[in-house]
Scaffold this motif. Structure first.
Motif, PDB file in Angstrom:
ATOM      1  N   PHE A 176      12.806   5.865  -8.724  1.00 53.65           N
ATOM      2  CA  PHE A 176      12.283   6.575  -7.557  1.00 53.65           C
ATOM      3  C   PHE A 176      12.539   5.772  -6.277  1.00 53.65           C
ATOM      4  CE2 PHE A 176       9.046   7.242  -4.361  1.00 53.65           C
ATOM      5  CZ  PHE A 176       9.128   8.618  -4.155  1.00 53.65           C
ATOM      6  N   ILE A 177      12.196   4.503  -6.294  1.00 53.20           N
ATOM      7  CA  ILE A 177      12.405   3.650  -5.116  1.00 53.20           C
ATOM      8  C   ILE A 177      13.890   3.618  -4.748  1.00 53.20           C
ATOM      9  CG2 ILE A 177      12.283   1.270  -4.245  1.00 53.20           C
ATOM     10  CD1 ILE A 177       9.546   2.773  -4.367  1.00 53.20           C
ATOM     11  N   ARG A 178      14.745   3.497  -5.727  1.00 51.26           N
ATOM     12  CA  ARG A 178      16.205   3.426  -5.480  1.00 51.26           C
ATOM     13  C   ARG A 178      16.738   4.744  -4.922  1.00 51.26           C
ATOM     14  NH1 ARG A 178      20.286   1.290  -3.711  1.00 51.26           N
ATOM     15  NH2 ARG A 178      22.149   1.088  -4.940  1.00 51.26           N
ATOM     16  N   ARG A 179      16.310   5.863  -5.484  1.00 49.06           N
ATOM     17  CA  ARG A 179      16.873   7.170  -5.111  1.00 49.06           C
ATOM     18  C   ARG A 179      16.280   7.769  -3.844  1.00 49.06           C
ATOM     19  NH1 ARG A 179      16.544   9.683 -11.053  1.00 49.06           N
ATOM     20  NH2 ARG A 179      18.293   8.560 -11.961  1.00 49.06           N
ATOM     21  N   TYR A 180      14.988   7.560  -3.618  1.00 48.56           N
ATOM     22  CA  TYR A 180      14.301   8.303  -2.556  1.00 48.56           C
ATOM     23  C   TYR A 180      13.832   7.459  -1.373  1.00 48.56           C
ATOM     24  CZ  TYR A 180      14.477  11.895  -6.096  1.00 48.56           C
ATOM     25  OH  TYR A 180      14.931  12.788  -7.032  1.00 48.56           O
ATOM     26  N   THR A 181      14.200   6.183  -1.375  1.00 47.49           N
ATOM     27  CA  THR A 181      13.881   5.340  -0.225  1.00 47.49           C
ATOM     28  C   THR A 181      15.098   4.482   0.099  1.00 47.49           C
ATOM     29  OG1 THR A 181      13.111   3.291  -1.284  1.00 47.49           O
ATOM     30  CG2 THR A 181      11.521   5.112  -1.151  1.00 47.49           C
ATOM     31  N   ASP A 182      15.065   3.855   1.250  1.00 43.06           N
ATOM     32  CA  ASP A 182      16.092   2.889   1.631  1.00 43.06           C
ATOM     33  C   ASP A 182      15.575   1.465   1.480  1.00 43.06           C
ATOM     34  OD1 ASP A 182      18.158   4.685   2.313  1.00 43.06           O
ATOM     35  OD2 ASP A 182      17.216   5.078   4.254  1.00 43.06           O
ATOM     36  N   ALA A 183      14.599   1.276   0.597  1.00 47.52           N
ATOM     37  CA  ALA A 183      14.033  -0.058   0.388  1.00 47.52           C
ATOM     38  C   ALA A 183      15.127  -1.022  -0.062  1.00 47.52           C
ATOM     39  CB  ALA A 183      12.917  -0.010  -0.643  1.00 47.52           C
ATOM     40  N   TYR A 211       0.861  -1.189   0.000  1.00 47.63           N
ATOM     41  CA  TYR A 211       0.000   0.000   0.000  1.00 47.63           C
ATOM     42  C   TYR A 211       0.896   1.238   0.000  1.00 47.63           C
ATOM     43  CZ  TYR A 211       1.148   1.163   4.850  1.00 47.63           C
ATOM     44  OH  TYR A 211       1.811   1.534   5.995  1.00 47.63           O
ATOM     45  N   GLY A 212       0.258   2.388  -0.136  1.00 48.43           N
ATOM     46  CA  GLY A 212       0.974   3.653  -0.065  1.00 48.43           C
ATOM     47  C   GLY A 212       0.884   4.430  -1.362  1.00 48.43           C
ATOM     48  N   GLU A 213       1.542   5.562  -1.350  1.00 49.19           N
ATOM     49  CA  GLU A 213       1.597   6.411  -2.535  1.00 49.19           C
ATOM     50  C   GLU A 213       2.968   7.060  -2.589  1.00 49.19           C
ATOM     51  OE1 GLU A 213      -0.606  10.365  -1.008  1.00 49.19           O
ATOM     52  OE2 GLU A 213      -1.896   8.614  -1.233  1.00 49.19           O
ATOM     53  N   VAL A 214       3.237   7.713  -3.675  1.00 51.43           N
ATOM     54  CA  VAL A 214       4.555   8.302  -3.880  1.00 51.43           C
ATOM     55  C   VAL A 214       4.982   9.147  -2.674  1.00 51.43           C
ATOM     56  CG1 VAL A 214       5.841   9.986  -5.265  1.00 51.43           C
ATOM     57  CG2 VAL A 214       4.443   8.282  -6.395  1.00 51.43           C
ATOM     58  N   ALA A 215       4.082   9.938  -2.138  1.00 44.14           N
ATOM     59  CA  ALA A 215       4.435  10.849  -1.037  1.00 44.14           C
ATOM     60  C   ALA A 215       4.684  10.124   0.280  1.00 44.14           C
ATOM     61  CB  ALA A 215       3.328  11.892  -0.853  1.00 44.14           C
ATOM     62  N   THR A 216       4.079   8.942   0.483  1.00 44.42           N
ATOM     63  CA  THR A 216       4.185   8.267   1.780  1.00 44.42           C
ATOM     64  C   THR A 216       5.174   7.108   1.806  1.00 44.42           C
ATOM     65  OG1 THR A 216       2.331   6.773   1.283  1.00 44.42           O
ATOM     66  CG2 THR A 216       1.816   8.871   2.395  1.00 44.42           C
ATOM     67  N   ILE A 217       5.534   6.583   0.656  1.00 43.36           N
ATOM     68  CA  ILE A 217       6.355   5.372   0.636  1.00 43.36           C
ATOM     69  C   ILE A 217       7.731   5.574   1.279  1.00 43.36           C
ATOM     70  CG2 ILE A 217       7.393   5.447  -1.682  1.00 43.36           C
ATOM     71  CD1 ILE A 217       5.731   2.426  -0.056  1.00 43.36           C
ATOM     72  N   PRO A 218       8.405   6.717   1.108  1.00 45.73           N
ATOM     73  CA  PRO A 218       9.694   6.866   1.804  1.00 45.73           C
ATOM     74  C   PRO A 218       9.556   6.754   3.329  1.00 45.73           C
ATOM     75  CG  PRO A 218       9.545   8.479   0.049  1.00 45.73           C
ATOM     76  CD  PRO A 218       8.176   7.855   0.189  1.00 45.73           C
ATOM     77  N   GLY A 219       8.494   7.314   3.898  1.00 42.92           N
ATOM     78  CA  GLY A 219       8.275   7.234   5.345  1.00 42.92           C
ATOM     79  C   GLY A 219       7.937   5.823   5.807  1.00 42.92           C
TER      80      GLY A 219
END
Length: 192
Positions: free
Chosen positions: A79-86, A40-48
């Motif tokens: 986006f996932i690679r650059r803006y999250t620590d997934a 679940y989630g959206e672009v704005a919430t996935i990093p958190g």
């Protein structure tokens, strides 16, 4: 985290929590699972969301197909690679999996096994020379153990089962059939 460590950690605790809401995410932190699949989630919430999972020292895998605002293009993987620590992505789309592998992300490629055509697709993707995901996830997870075994025999990567798994017997059936793990949103199963 490299691909071998990812597979080892997934295999070490074979019940993977899959969160489909903030409430489910909070409950997932109490489970022994090494990983959380984010559904679940959206672009704005996935990093958190990813940040919370990493704060609990768990593997964070983003089901990129289910995140609102992300397209089915490689820019979503960027986006996932650059803006999250997934640690990686889950997807049903082979090109996104291949691109994520090139970026060094761990990958789970989901297949809906509804008929023999799905088995043929798994076989084609398992051919030498094809970019492989780290793990194949087959859905529904309550599929017959003999089918799990057949997929395990044709796959060059570990398989997991997901979807509709509700009981300890169903977990054991999938694992005994050859799955290295199961993923589920069923919170009762998280604590078996």
């Amino acid at each position: 985290m490299d691909h071998r460590e990812f597979i080892d950690r997934i295999s070490a605790d074979p019940i993977i929590t899959a969160a489909k809401s903030d409430e489910g995410l909070e409950k997932s932190f109490k489970a022994d699972s090494e990983a959380v699949f984010i559904l679940y989630g959206e672009v704005a919430t996935i990093p958190g969301i990813v940040k919370k999972i990493k704060e609990h020292n768990k593997i964070a895998m983003v089901h990129i197909d289910l995140i609102n605002g992300l397209s089915s293009k490689t820019a979503a993987v960027d986006f996932i690679r650059r803006y999250t620590d997934a640690d990686g992505i889950i997807t049903t789309k082979v090109p996104l999996m291949q691109y994520a592998r090139k970026l060094g992300l761990n990958t789970v490629l989901r297949y809906f096994v509804l008929d023999s055509i799905a088995l043929d697709n798994i076989k084609k993707q398992s051919q030498p020379g094809m970019v492989q995901s780290d793990i194949i996830e087959i859905l529904p997870g309550v599929i017959l153990p003999s089918v799990i075994k057949q997929i395990d025999e044709i796959s060059r990567v570990p398989i997991m089962a997901g979807g509709l798994i509700r009981t300890k017997d169903e977990v054991l059936s999938a694992l005994n059939g050859g799955a290295v793990a199961i993923s589920t949103t069923n919170e009762k199963v998280w604590f078996l």
